[in-house]
Design a protein around this motif. Structure first.
Motif, PDB file in Angstrom:
ATOM      1  N   PHE A  10      36.569  32.436  47.435  1.00  0.00           N
ATOM      2  CA  PHE A  10      37.779  33.204  47.679  1.00  0.00           C
ATOM      3  C   PHE A  10      38.577  33.404  46.392  1.00  0.00           C
ATOM      4  O   PHE A  10      38.976  34.522  46.053  1.00  0.00           O
ATOM      5  N   ALA A  11      38.803  32.323  45.653  1.00  0.00           N
ATOM      6  CA  ALA A  11      39.593  32.423  44.424  1.00  0.00           C
ATOM      7  C   ALA A  11      38.894  33.300  43.392  1.00  0.00           C
ATOM      8  O   ALA A  11      39.547  34.053  42.658  1.00  0.00           O
ATOM      9  N   GLU A  12      37.554  33.216  43.319  1.00  0.00           N
ATOM     10  CA  GLU A  12      36.828  34.013  42.335  1.00  0.00           C
ATOM     11  C   GLU A  12      37.030  35.507  42.584  1.00  0.00           C
ATOM     12  O   GLU A  12      37.247  36.295  41.651  1.00  0.00           O
ATOM     13  N   LEU A  13      36.981  35.908  43.868  1.00  0.00           N
ATOM     14  CA  LEU A  13      37.162  37.323  44.179  1.00  0.00           C
ATOM     15  C   LEU A  13      38.599  37.755  43.904  1.00  0.00           C
ATOM     16  O   LEU A  13      38.838  38.865  43.403  1.00  0.00           O
ATOM     17  N   LEU A  14      39.568  36.905  44.223  1.00  0.00           N
ATOM     18  CA  LEU A  14      40.952  37.227  43.907  1.00  0.00           C
ATOM     19  C   LEU A  14      41.136  37.421  42.405  1.00  0.00           C
ATOM     20  O   LEU A  14      41.799  38.368  41.954  1.00  0.00           O
ATOM     21  N   ARG A  15      40.552  36.504  41.622  1.00  0.00           N
ATOM     22  CA  ARG A  15      40.679  36.584  40.165  1.00  0.00           C
ATOM     23  C   ARG A  15      40.030  37.854  39.634  1.00  0.00           C
ATOM     24  O   ARG A  15      40.541  38.519  38.726  1.00  0.00           O
ATOM     25  N   GLU A  16      38.878  38.216  40.217  1.00  0.00           N
ATOM     26  CA  GLU A  16      38.172  39.415  39.779  1.00  0.00           C
ATOM     27  C   GLU A  16      39.019  40.662  40.047  1.00  0.00           C
ATOM     28  O   GLU A  16      39.129  41.552  39.187  1.00  0.00           O
ATOM     29  N   LEU A  17      39.636  40.745  41.232  1.00  0.00           N
ATOM     30  CA  LEU A  17      40.481  41.891  41.551  1.00  0.00           C
ATOM     31  C   LEU A  17      41.693  41.950  40.628  1.00  0.00           C
ATOM     32  O   LEU A  17      42.083  43.027  40.156  1.00  0.00           O
ATOM     33  N   LYS A  18      42.293  40.793  40.359  1.00  0.00           N
ATOM     34  CA  LYS A  18      43.463  40.761  39.490  1.00  0.00           C
ATOM     35  C   LYS A  18      43.111  41.214  38.085  1.00  0.00           C
ATOM     36  O   LYS A  18      43.825  42.033  37.468  1.00  0.00           O
ATOM     37  N   ASN A  19      42.033  40.693  37.535  1.00  0.00           N
ATOM     38  CA  ASN A  19      41.633  41.064  36.174  1.00  0.00           C
ATOM     39  C   ASN A  19      41.270  42.541  36.096  1.00  0.00           C
ATOM     40  O   ASN A  19      41.567  43.209  35.094  1.00  0.00           O
ATOM     41  N   ARG A  20      40.632  43.056  37.121  1.00  0.00           N
ATOM     42  CA  ARG A  20      40.238  44.452  37.105  1.00  0.00           C
ATOM     43  C   ARG A  20      41.446  45.383  37.174  1.00  0.00           C
ATOM     44  O   ARG A  20      41.417  46.501  36.654  1.00  0.00           O
ATOM     45  N   SER A  21      42.527  44.933  37.817  1.00  0.00           N
ATOM     46  CA  SER A  21      43.707  45.788  37.930  1.00  0.00           C
ATOM     47  C   SER A  21      44.413  45.981  36.597  1.00  0.00           C
ATOM     48  O   SER A  21      45.134  46.961  36.412  1.00  0.00           O
ATOM     49  N   GLY A  22      44.240  45.024  35.669  1.00  0.00           N
ATOM     50  CA  GLY A  22      44.908  45.123  34.377  1.00  0.00           C
ATOM     51  C   GLY A  22      46.375  44.751  34.413  1.00  0.00           C
ATOM     52  O   GLY A  22      47.070  44.891  33.403  1.00  0.00           O
ATOM     53  N   GLN A  23      46.873  44.273  35.539  1.00  0.00           N
ATOM     54  CA  GLN A  23      48.278  43.903  35.653  1.00  0.00           C
ATOM     55  C   GLN A  23      48.436  42.398  35.455  1.00  0.00           C
ATOM     56  O   GLN A  23      47.537  41.616  35.772  1.00  0.00           O
ATOM     57  N   SER A  24      49.589  42.008  34.949  1.00  0.00           N
ATOM     58  CA  SER A  24      49.844  40.595  34.686  1.00  0.00           C
ATOM     59  C   SER A  24      50.213  39.864  35.970  1.00  0.00           C
ATOM     60  O   SER A  24      50.549  40.481  36.988  1.00  0.00           O
ATOM     61  N   TYR A  25      50.158  38.529  35.894  1.00  0.00           N
ATOM     62  CA  TYR A  25      50.562  37.727  37.042  1.00  0.00           C
ATOM     63  C   TYR A  25      52.031  37.992  37.391  1.00  0.00           C
ATOM     64  O   TYR A  25      52.411  38.068  38.559  1.00  0.00           O
ATOM     65  N   GLY A  26      52.878  38.126  36.379  1.00  0.00           N
ATOM     66  CA  GLY A  26      54.296  38.359  36.630  1.00  0.00           C
ATOM     67  C   GLY A  26      54.556  39.675  37.335  1.00  0.00           C
ATOM     68  O   GLY A  26      55.371  39.752  38.256  1.00  0.00           O
ATOM     69  N   THR A  27      53.852  40.738  36.906  1.00  0.00           N
ATOM     70  CA  THR A  27      54.046  42.049  37.532  1.00  0.00           C
ATOM     71  C   THR A  27      53.608  42.026  38.991  1.00  0.00           C
ATOM     72  O   THR A  27      54.313  42.516  39.890  1.00  0.00           O
ATOM     73  N   LEU A  28      52.414  41.456  39.244  1.00  0.00           N
ATOM     74  CA  LEU A  28      51.922  41.404  40.620  1.00  0.00           C
ATOM     75  C   LEU A  28      52.801  40.513  41.491  1.00  0.00           C
ATOM     76  O   LEU A  28      53.077  40.834  42.654  1.00  0.00           O
ATOM     77  N   ALA A  29      53.255  39.395  40.952  1.00  0.00           N
ATOM     78  CA  ALA A  29      54.101  38.487  41.733  1.00  0.00           C
ATOM     79  C   ALA A  29      55.413  39.157  42.117  1.00  0.00           C
ATOM     80  O   ALA A  29      55.928  38.971  43.222  1.00  0.00           O
TER      81      ALA A  29
END
Length: 448
Positions: A10-29
């Motif tokens: 689960f975490a691996e897929l979440l990380r993959e989607l986040k990295n692919r979006s190009g957005q930072s953790y702060g922006t998404l949060a």
């Protein structure tokens, strides 16, 4: 990393989607209305969300495909089940350890010898073992029953006094024929129900003018807004003060404002050949009505609040009332901005955001902006800007503005001309744009 997320991926897929979006953790949060550290823990596998809604919202913000959404839900279910098994195993081991500890086990008690209790001669004397007698200190029904009796008697006496006062008031003809001086029965001090005429006149074709309705009656439906009164207030009386439904405010609402044309999209259940070119912002309400369009992705609502009398009014807070939540509309997405034309601008002073996908949407001030309360008067109005975004649902919603002025207070219901606002997610929908100088809508990928 937790065992459940490691096994499910689960975490691996979440990380993959986040990295692919190009957005930072702060922006998404910030878009998800959660802390950066919480989102980081989800993506690292240190924690599993208890609800799938923020997971789906994150995936849609990262432009996940329908196949990836299904796979992400499957992995979240496995990770959540793994966490449950781990918690159950931990609890079982702790229970087993406690059961095997001598201090945790309850010491056995030897039965006490039964003794006869001698009582004074009474009819049908009964001798009972000591073990069957309840301690005297634990059973005290008489004081409690006496207290309850006194309380009931006091309430009955109070009701009797109220009935006598009402009868005397009716006998003396205290209520006037026109209802302006009707007294409230049973009140410690008289409260006045005022009648205020409804403010008339609309303030523009693209705005909704809400003002004070006529006086409230005692019928149960008096607090329900009618179709012609989008901002009918609900007020509650203050002991010793005026209880009136006349909010000393006038609210002008613009439900189809644009922060800039590039960010504004609408969903329409029509093919591109049946949709007219994008309008100017001032013509957007008529264009939306003709095409029965729904705000897509986000909706930018502005409303002006102004006092109607000499007294200042305090705007205490703004909340969201959700009236419906459905799957996003499967309609075509039409952009209002022309491809290649620059957009952008500053953030107005009183700006707020609302995440409609949240379980309990909250009105949050933009970073660096002041939160409620504000003060308005006849000569000092306020303009409020609210950006509401949705990606996972099609949401119907109202804004509720609470106010107070002296001893009066209430809540104004703000909507789209008596109806709720409506905002739907648009991820994965067929997107169209209108080229500058063109004659027809074209797929967004080709319009650039």
């Amino acid at each position: 990393m937790a065992d459940g997320t490691m096994e499910s991926g689960f975490a691996e897929l979440l990380r993959e989607l986040k990295n692919r979006s190009g957005q930072s953790y702060g922006t998404l949060a910030k878009r998800l209305h959660m802390s950066t550290s919480t989102l980081h823990r989800y993506c690292n596998g240190d924690a599993v969300p208890t609800d799938y809604a923020p997971v789906e919202r994150l995936a849609r913000l990262c432009k996940a495909t329908p196949v990836e959404l299904v796979e992400l839900h499957r992995r979240w279910v496995l990770a959540d089940a793994g966490r449950g098994r781990k918690e159950a195993g931990t609890a079982e081991s702790v229970t087993a350890g406690a059961r095997g500890t001598p201090e945790a086990s309850e010491p056995s008690r030897e039965p006490e010898p039964e003794r006869e209790v001698e009582a004074d001669p009474v009819p049908d004397p009964v001798s009972l073992p000591v073990s069957e007698l309840e301690p005297v200190s634990d059973v005290q029904p008489r004081p409690r029953r006496r207290t309850r009796t006194v309380l009931v008697a006091a309430l009955a006496f109070t009701a009797l006094l109220g009935g006598v006062a009402l009868a005397l008031n009716l006998a003396s003809g205290g209520g006037e024929a026109d209802g302006k001086g009707a007294a409230l029965p049973g009140a410690g001090s008289a409260s006045v129900r005022q009648q205020v005429p409804t403010a008339g006149g609309s303030q523009g074709a693209d705005s909704t003018r809400s003002a004070s309705p006529s006086s409230r009656t005692s019928s149960p439906s008096a607090g329900t807004p009618s179709a012609g009164e989008p901002s009918a207030p609900r007020t509650t009386g203050v002991p010793g003060g005026a209880d009136t439904a006349a909010a000393p405010l006038a609210v002008t609402t613009h439900p189809y404002s644009w922060p800039d044309p590039c960010s504004q999209h609408y969903l329409i259940d029509r093919p591109p050949t049946d949709v007219s070119p994008p309008p100017q912002e001032q013509d957007a309400p008529a264009w939306v009505a003709v095409h029965q369009a729904v705000s897509a992705g986000e909706q930018y609502v502005t409303f002006t609040v102004q006092g109607t009398d000499a007294n200042a009014v305090v705007l205490e807070g703004l909340t969201v009332r959700t009236t419906g939540r459905r799957s996003p509309l499967s309609w075509n997405d039409y952009a209002m901005g022309y491809p290649g034309v620059g957009c952008g601008g500053g953030v107005p002073t009183r700006s707020f955001t609302v995440a409609l996908d949240a379980l309990r949407p909250q009105v949050v001030p933009e970073s660096g902006h002041q939160n409620f309360p504000f003060k308005v008067s006849r000569t000092d109005p306020e303009v409020i800007y609210v950006t509401a975004d949705a990606s996972a649902y099609d949401v119907s919603w109202y804004l509720e503005l609470s106010w107070s002025s002296g001893t009066r207070h209430g809540t104004l219901l703000i909507g789209d001309n008596g109806r709720p606002f409506r905002t739907s997610g648009n991820n994965g929908r067929p997107a169209y744009a209108f080229p500058l100088g063109g004659e027809t809508w074209k797929p967004a990928a080709k319009a650039n």
